[in-house]
Design a protein around this motif. Structure first.
Motif, PDB file in Angstrom:
ATOM      1  N   ARG A   1      37.537  40.204  37.606  1.00 56.11           N
ATOM      2  CA  ARG A   1      38.779  39.522  37.260  1.00 56.11           C
ATOM      3  C   ARG A   1      39.019  39.651  35.767  1.00 56.11           C
ATOM      4  O   ARG A   1      38.064  39.685  34.979  1.00 56.11           O
TER       5      ARG A   1
ATOM      6  N   PRO B   1      38.880  39.066  32.357  1.00 59.76           N
ATOM      7  CA  PRO B   1      37.888  38.126  31.839  1.00 59.76           C
ATOM      8  C   PRO B   1      38.474  36.938  31.082  1.00 59.76           C
ATOM      9  O   PRO B   1      37.833  35.887  31.010  1.00 59.76           O
TER      10      PRO B   1
ATOM     11  N   ARG C   1      39.478  34.718  33.876  1.00 57.54           N
ATOM     12  CA  ARG C   1      38.252  34.210  34.492  1.00 57.54           C
ATOM     13  C   ARG C   1      37.661  33.071  33.687  1.00 57.54           C
ATOM     14  O   ARG C   1      37.237  32.044  34.239  1.00 57.54           O
TER      15      ARG C   1
ATOM     16  N   SER D   1      39.861  29.990  34.129  1.00 61.06           N
ATOM     17  CA  SER D   1      39.688  29.456  35.478  1.00 61.06           C
ATOM     18  C   SER D   1      38.357  28.711  35.596  1.00 61.06           C
ATOM     19  O   SER D   1      38.289  27.637  36.212  1.00 61.06           O
TER      20      SER D   1
ATOM     21  N   GLY E   1      32.207  37.178  30.828  1.00 62.53           N
ATOM     22  CA  GLY E   1      33.251  38.200  30.885  1.00 62.53           C
ATOM     23  C   GLY E   1      32.856  39.515  30.254  1.00 62.53           C
ATOM     24  O   GLY E   1      33.662  40.456  30.241  1.00 62.53           O
TER      25      GLY E   1
ATOM     26  N   PHE F   1      40.236  41.964  41.049  1.00 62.40           N
ATOM     27  CA  PHE F   1      40.554  40.680  41.661  1.00 62.40           C
ATOM     28  C   PHE F   1      42.044  40.543  41.951  1.00 62.40           C
ATOM     29  O   PHE F   1      42.448  40.089  43.027  1.00 62.40           O
TER      30      PHE F   1
END
Length: 214
Positions: free
Chosen positions: A11, A13, A16, A19, A61, A84
């Protein structure tokens, strides 16, 4: 073994990291504001432990750095790397590529659905009861342990959290300067990742954040 195959979903980074931060806020493990939690000097060499594993938002990441370790032990022929975002937008195509990689029937159609979505918590009090420890909660756990083991308790906790999460987007705003800091920290690894593994979707990450610079 020689026939082992690996599937890695990457994903963006920056997304990510944000999130992950929002998720740990949701489960009440992160109490720092994003400016404190996400703006820090990442460690060049990191020994992961139970204590630090969840809060290494930037280090997680560094995909290129982690894949270099993978290459010490396995061949890249045994690795499929998926994006992703593409998986979310076009899951059928991603699944087809996966089945081809695994040499299984690519015509099989699985059921698609999102899990572990970090939406908005409906009832903060219930969320606290689910995740925060208390003398009463510890007593109940001890009484239930013989018939309700840790695995079952974790499954129940996850289900209760899902029911307590609405589909509305989390309203926690992240300052553009924080996003810019994350991008600056992660961009060199992104460039190395693209150059080494010829991943076109990394260009989408780079373009997205270059456009959104404050």
């Amino acid at each position: 073994g020689g026939n082992t195959k690996f599937i890695l979903v990457l994903r963006d980074p920056v997304a990510r990291a944000i999130s992950a931060y929002r998720y740990f806020c949701k489960v009440l493990r992160e109490e720092r504001p994003p400016e404190k939690a996400l703006q820090y000097q990442p460690q060049a060499v990191l020994t992961y432990s139970r204590d630090n594993n969840d809060f290494t938002y930037i280090e997680h990441g560094f995909y290129f750095r982690q894949l270099k370790v993978f290459e010490k032990y396995f061949s890249l022929e045994h690795l499929l790397i998926l994006d992703f975002d593409q998986l979310r937008v076009n899951p059928s195509e991603a699944v087809k590529r996966t089945f081809q990689f695994l040499d299984v029937d690519e015509n099989f159609q699985p059921r698609f659905g999102e899990k572990n979505v970090t939406g908005k918590t409906r009832f903060p009090g219930l969320q606290k009861a689910i995740y925060k420890s208390s003398p009463l909660k510890r007593l109940v756990i001890r009484l239930l342990e013989p018939v309700f083991n840790q695995e079952k308790r974790l499954a129940l906790k996850q289900k209760m959290s899902e029911l307590n999460t609405s589909k509305a987007k989390d309203d926690l705003l992240i300052d553009p300067k924080v996003k810019a800091f994350l991008f600056e920290s992660l961009q060199p690894d992104m460039l190395d990742l693209k150059a080494r593994y010829k991943l076109d979707f990394v260009d989408d990450w780079l373009a997205r954040h270059a456009l959104n610079k404050p």
